[in-house]
Design a protein around this motif. Structure first.
Motif, mmCIF file in Angstrom:
data_model
loop_
_atom_site.group_PDB
_atom_site.id
_atom_site.type_symbol
_atom_site.label_atom_id
_atom_site.label_comp_id
_atom_site.label_asym_id
_atom_site.label_seq_id
_atom_site.Cartn_x
_atom_site.Cartn_y
_atom_site.Cartn_z
ATOM 1 N N SER A 334 -57.956 -34.066 71.303
ATOM 2 C CA SER A 334 -56.762 -34.584 71.980
ATOM 3 C C SER A 334 -57.093 -35.887 72.705
ATOM 4 N N ASN A 335 -58.317 -36.004 73.232
ATOM 5 C CA ASN A 335 -58.708 -37.270 73.859
ATOM 6 C C ASN A 335 -58.757 -38.396 72.833
ATOM 7 N N VAL A 336 -59.240 -38.085 71.626
ATOM 8 C CA VAL A 336 -59.250 -39.090 70.555
ATOM 9 C C VAL A 336 -57.822 -39.554 70.268
ATOM 10 N N VAL A 337 -56.900 -38.612 70.197
ATOM 11 C CA VAL A 337 -55.504 -38.972 69.903
ATOM 12 C C VAL A 337 -54.903 -39.760 71.065
ATOM 13 N N ASN A 338 -55.133 -39.310 72.290
ATOM 14 C CA ASN A 338 -54.545 -40.002 73.437
ATOM 15 C C ASN A 338 -55.080 -41.420 73.602
ATOM 16 N N LEU A 339 -56.302 -41.654 73.131
ATOM 17 C CA LEU A 339 -56.869 -43.000 73.246
ATOM 18 C C LEU A 339 -56.609 -43.850 72.012
ATOM 19 N N PHE A 340 -56.853 -43.282 70.811
ATOM 20 C CA PHE A 340 -56.839 -44.106 69.600
ATOM 21 C C PHE A 340 -55.557 -43.971 68.789
ATOM 22 N N ASP A 341 -54.824 -42.898 68.993
ATOM 23 C CA ASP A 341 -53.585 -42.681 68.254
ATOM 24 C C ASP A 341 -53.772 -42.924 66.751
ATOM 25 N N PRO A 342 -54.738 -42.229 66.130
ATOM 26 C CA PRO A 342 -54.977 -42.484 64.701
ATOM 27 C C PRO A 342 -53.915 -41.810 63.828
ATOM 28 N N GLU A 343 -53.813 -42.281 62.607
ATOM 29 C CA GLU A 343 -52.884 -41.660 61.661
ATOM 30 C C GLU A 343 -53.446 -40.335 61.169
ATOM 31 N N LEU A 344 -54.764 -40.285 61.073
ATOM 32 C CA LEU A 344 -55.435 -39.126 60.479
ATOM 33 C C LEU A 344 -56.766 -38.895 61.184
ATOM 34 N N ILE A 345 -57.079 -37.630 61.442
ATOM 35 C CA ILE A 345 -58.423 -37.270 61.900
ATOM 36 C C ILE A 345 -59.053 -36.389 60.827
ATOM 37 N N ILE A 346 -60.223 -36.773 60.377
ATOM 38 C CA ILE A 346 -60.952 -35.976 59.394
ATOM 39 C C ILE A 346 -62.056 -35.213 60.127
ATOM 40 N N LEU A 347 -62.067 -33.905 59.970
ATOM 41 C CA LEU A 347 -63.150 -33.092 60.515
ATOM 42 C C LEU A 347 -64.158 -32.844 59.408
#
Lengths: 414, 414
Positions: A334-347
């Protein structure tokens, strides 16, 4: 900065800083496409057919590209046969090597990026002295070269991946769990041993490069890759390039702090995200709460398998270990999203098989910690891969450096 | 993604996506320089003097640039007098408006970015209905126009800043402490009321734009701005542009989670960094632990001053409030460094006067939570500013949109 400063616009960098040389863009576009006619190249890069003709002629003359008779399309059999451009695969070969805690892996790929050979050697876990690391690297490279039927001198460059904090431009490894020392000039040391140009990066960036060159990078310009295994890593692709921070580091998601004075991390600091979700964090808790064999007598992988089995069988302590790790992972994502707002996160990572970590409730927790903007949260994809993918990413690093070295010397504006 | 995927390079975007049109770069470079000769423009942008001549002629003909007789330099009095290019300041005027909890502010700037007039109106704190916000915005704009001696119709655009989560491309405000509703199409509503193009962004991005256009952006291509006031905001400049995330949001440092199930935040979630360091977090603790007047009867500013006075006088509870806030700020800043690795972090905001937050020990804590790479940590600068700086940043947003609208329609490659 005063209020009275006279207004003026932003200082714009020269175009050569913002865009890669067109010659290089053409080459990389051909490599991406496999085979592509000149007219399509011109259209996709928004440049004149004349410029494409001039620059591709130079690239053919230099031996990087070649003309290939394309199969006749719908237009039938009349007129000149269609000609497409492709990368001259034999022009260069590079090696990609990944050093890790349990095994070292290597691949050799041709100039078009195709894998020619792969090899792996097992090792004893734990930090190595530089001498031992050089020895292992040379042995592995010799073996994979033999498998590919190439001499070491046939290689144009070596890409090398290690976990830890790597300053890619200088090739210095500031800290790595596979190295006994800090601040090791690894690229220079390995280059000296092998007699080849060596480029070093951390393993999360290698996975990201592999995704950029061979995976989702073909269709997306911006995405994040989060790797979970011995540690927790992150790579970020911004406008088709890996973002490395202003000073060559950055993206150390695993060492962002998620708790003041929190759990102890391998890096020596407290409260790092990694110290809650990585392999060693799970093992540490498992050893505390469960009657599991000591780490000394059992490999980490087997210990985690055992912990996983206990959790599946309903053991509350084992379940709570995965549950908490999953919640912290959700927090980190969620921190990644709140900072970078990416289209996609790959785990990505071997630990992906521990479904407890990536079950629905983890994604639901993540959503609950992302800003409520009324929009759906970014897509999260789980990518599994073979053991050699990291080494393949290292080879992509070497290819990129070779290509930029060969084609980036002259700056063409148009 | 399989192991056997045939290798290929990254998909390269068309040049037009990676670089701004050269015409726009030329215009922005002139605005940055104030006055600049054509030959210097060509050199700094690495393009041919012929291209510069062609494009600047177009820009002069369109009324955006003008030729100015430059003062004679060291070369003395012979030959043709030197001619420089400057932005035609009177070509356009824009307004910048900042809505906040305690007052609304506005400026009008000319096309060269110079401030013509500024105005502020006080307000009662708390969320507003959209109707009241539109009313206040129109009143403020009319006043600042009157001060500048301009009619509202003389303006080419309005930049509008609000705290909260703003989707800049669509102009939708998903949440703001100054708005009673969520997901408000604010840009469209204000544009409808004013009869002018309106562009909305959050306040942290406005401060960042102000730094980019009028401050450190003149010498640095990559930097982070962290604002601390009612909330905690962040802006990030990457290669001379504000980074906005793949979907127009992002950089919400104040809502990154620093504690699982932690303190309650204004946004409704728990554990946000903001909930430990922003004004309201300090006030909340102050009301719990100290015998301070209730918030209802005293403005936040006065309450914080009182808390600060208690701390200075040695009150242990008051000190511990600032101490903890400072530690969490250090944690947040270390996360920025570990992820973005910026060259410089600028701390901005009225709360800067609370030295307890930014004292040496806070920077020392920050250093202790940054990866040990052996290099000095990024520079941290504290920037104070006048009340109108935010509005000036909003004006920069409007200027940027006007410029891109006018110059970005035709894509020139060279």
């Amino acid at each position: 900065m005063g209020e009275g400063t006279p207004g003026c616009g932003p200082l714009i960098p020269p175009l050569s800083e913002t865009a890669r040389p067109l010659r290089q863009q053409i080459f990389e576009r051909v490599r991406a496409a496999g085979l592509i006619p000149r007219v399509q190249l011109a259209r996709e890069l928004s440049v004149s057919p004349a410029s494409v003709t001039t620059l591709t002629s130079e690239l053919i003359e230099a031996g990087f590209l070649e003309e290939v008779q394309a199969p006749r399309g719908a237009e039938g059999g009349r007129g000149r046969p269609a000609v497409a451009l492709g990368v001259r695969a034999a022009a260069h070969h590079v090696a990609g090597i990944k050093l890790s805690d349990r095994e070292h892996t290597a691949v050799i790929v041709d100039f078009a990026g195709k894998r020619i050979a792969g090899e792996a050697i097992a090792r004893q876990p734990g930090p190595m002295e530089l001498a031992g690391l050089l020895e292992a690297t040379e042995t592995l490279l010799n073996r994979v070269c033999a498998k590919a039927g190439l001499a070491r001198g046939d290689l144009s460059a070596v890409g090398l991946g290690v976990p830890g904090f790597v300053d890619c431009p200088t090739g210095i490894v500031h800290w790595s769990p596979v190295l006994a020392d800090r601040h090791v000039p690894l690229a220079a040391a390995v280059a000296g041993r092998l007699g080849l140009p060596v480029h070093v990066d951390n393993d999360a960036n290698l996975v990201t490069l592999a995704e950029l060159w061979f995976g989702v990078g073909r269709r997306l310009s911006d995405f994040a890759v989060v790797t979970i295994e011995h540690g927790l890593g992150m790579g970020f692709v911004l406008n088709h390039r890996i973002y490395r921070g202003a000073r060559g580091l950055g993206m150390e998601l695993g060492h962002t702090k998620v708790q003041l004075d929190g759990a102890l991390c391998r890096c020596g600091q407290r409260g790092c995200l990694e110290a809650y979700v990585a392999d060693y964090a799970l093992v540490r808790e498992a050893q505390t709460a469960l009657n599991l064999p000591n780490r000394e007598t059992q490999a980490v992988g087997a210990l985690l398998e055992s912990l996983y089995d206990h959790a599946k069988a309903g053991n509350a302590a084992a379940r709570s270990i995965f549950h908490r790790a999953g919640r912290y992972l959700a927090l980190g994502l969620s921190n990644v999203v709140n900072l970078f707002d990416p289209e996609l996160i790959i785990l990505s990572g071997e630990r992906m098989r521990f479904d407890y970590l990536y079950a629905k409730e983890t994604l639901a927790e993540m959503e609950a910690m992302i800003l409520n903007t009324g929009r759906p949260m970014p897509r999260v994809e789980t990518h599994a891969w073979g053991d050699l993918l990291w080494a393949h990413g290292a080879a992509a690093l070497a290819l990129q450096e070779v290509t930029e070295g060969l084609l980036g010397q002259t700056r063409d504006l148009c």
